[in-house]
Design a protein around this motif. Structure first.
Motif, short mmCIF file in Angstrom:
data_model
loop_
_atom_site.label_atom_id
_atom_site.label_comp_id
_atom_site.label_asym_id
_atom_site.label_seq_id
_atom_site.Cartn_x
_atom_site.Cartn_y
_atom_site.Cartn_z
N LEU A 55 -12.32 18.36 -9.06
CA LEU A 55 -10.90 18.51 -8.73
C LEU A 55 -10.45 19.96 -8.88
O LEU A 55 -9.69 20.47 -8.05
N LEU A 58 -11.65 21.91 -5.94
CA LEU A 58 -10.79 21.60 -4.79
C LEU A 58 -9.49 22.40 -4.86
O LEU A 58 -9.04 22.95 -3.85
N ASP A 59 -8.88 22.44 -6.04
CA ASP A 59 -7.62 23.16 -6.20
C ASP A 59 -7.81 24.65 -5.93
O ASP A 59 -6.93 25.30 -5.35
N TYR A 62 -7.95 24.99 -2.20
CA TYR A 62 -6.62 24.77 -1.65
C TYR A 62 -5.77 26.04 -1.72
O TYR A 62 -5.24 26.52 -0.72
N VAL A 96 -9.76 19.56 2.19
CA VAL A 96 -9.38 19.39 0.78
C VAL A 96 -8.43 18.22 0.61
O VAL A 96 -8.54 17.46 -0.37
N GLU A 100 -9.52 15.19 -1.78
CA GLU A 100 -8.74 14.91 -2.99
C GLU A 100 -8.25 13.47 -3.02
O GLU A 100 -8.24 12.84 -4.08
N PHE A 240 0.57 14.26 -6.56
CA PHE A 240 -0.10 14.48 -5.28
C PHE A 240 0.43 13.54 -4.20
O PHE A 240 0.87 13.98 -3.13
N ASN A 275 -2.26 21.05 -12.72
CA ASN A 275 -3.36 20.14 -13.04
C ASN A 275 -4.17 20.53 -14.27
O ASN A 275 -4.44 19.69 -15.14
#
Length: 297
Positions: A55, A58-59, A62, A96, A100, A240, A275
């Motif tokens: 995660l 991914l962030d 992003y 993404v 996610e 989210f 997050n």
């Protein structure tokens, strides 16, 4: 392309520049720290932290795919982005977003096993299964982007280059098209079922079972421990999904487009910044790993 962004509010641009730069720095530092700690501390070599590491990655993807370009455009009079830069942003956002959605459902399943089947947790969530679940999330999201990115970019634009957004997001690119986009919208709706609706349903089902299991726990301490196990993930899921669902349910008028910019900014910058703090503030393992790295363990 010309990314109009917030150019209609010039007084707001400098405020956004410094605010977004601060948030971007925190997002990069926070998510990079989680990835680093998950790799170096043996106490974090568990399924929960493996998915949390995914995660965080991914962030990072992003924020880094859109915020640096946005900061450049906020700072100077030029609001342009190259065609290839726009393609990269679109591909990153579609990938993404899909990854996610699925990864959050995988993390919900992990929490379900931890609360409802604690004695069999390590047997069920073995490393091979964790790798397969993570790979499924990444491959599905990337496959969705490989399909949708060329379809979106191939729409006729009749010379239109001014995108009323700060990022090359699919709805913004479709908005400047001069042809009927109903087929593309139909394809988006069809793909949203396995990528958005099914994972959301799995999350709700998992937490339904978790809630039932927590209610059966007799001691208040046991209920509190079970709740703490899942609370961080519930907050992230709520942030989210509520942002994305609220944004895409808005009507397509000028006011909602402006609102959409701030909501997009929220889920591509503010949420990735929050997050790491959501997952670490109440997590003894992560805080312990951090103090150990700093030499204060």
């Amino acid at each position: 392309f010309i990314l109009l962004g917030f150019s209609d509010r010039p007084k707001l641009e400098m405020v956004l520049f410094f605010t977004n730069m601060m948030f971007y720095f925190l997002a990069v530092m926070g998510n990079s720290s989680i990835i680093f700690l998950s790799l170096v501390d043996p106490r974090l070599h568990r399924p929960m932290y493996f998915f949390l590491c995914n995660l965080s990655l991914l962030d990072l993807c992003y924020t880094s795919s859109s915020i640096p370009q946005m900061l450049v455009n906020l700072w100077g009079p030029e609001k342009t982005i190259t065609y290839m830069g726009c393609v990269i942003q679109l591909f990153a956002f579609l990938s993404v977003g899909g990854i996610e959605c699925i990864l959050l459902s995988v993390m919900a399943y992990d929490r379900f096993v931890a609360v409802c089947k604690p004695l069999h947790y390590m047997t069920i969530m073995h490393p091979q299964l964790c790798l397969r679940l993570a790979a499924c999330a990444w491959l599905t999201g990337i496959a969705n982007s490989i399909l949708m990115s060329p379809v979106t970019m191939s729409l006729e634009r009749c010379g239109h280059r001014r995108i009323n957004h700060f990022v090359c997001e699919m709805p913004a690119i479709m908005h400047i098209s001069c042809v009927d986009t109903s087929r593309v919208e139909g394809l988006v709706f069809f793909l949203a079922i396995p990528i958005v609706l099914v994972p959301l349903t799995m999350i709700l089902v998992s937490y339904g079972y978790i809630a039932a299991a927590v209610l059966r726990i007799q001691s208040a301490a046991g209920r509190r421990k079970a709740f703490n196990t899942c609370s961080s993930h519930m907050i992230v899921v709520s942030l989210f999904y509520s942002t994305i669902i609220y944004m895409y349910m808005q009507p397509g008028n000028v006011a909602s487009q402006d609102q959409g910019k701030f909501l997009t900014l929220f889920y591509c910058l503010v949420t990735p910044t929050l997050n790491p703090f959501i997952y670490t503030l109440r997590n003894k393992d992560v805080k312990g790993a951090m103090w150990k790295v700093l030499g204060k363990d």
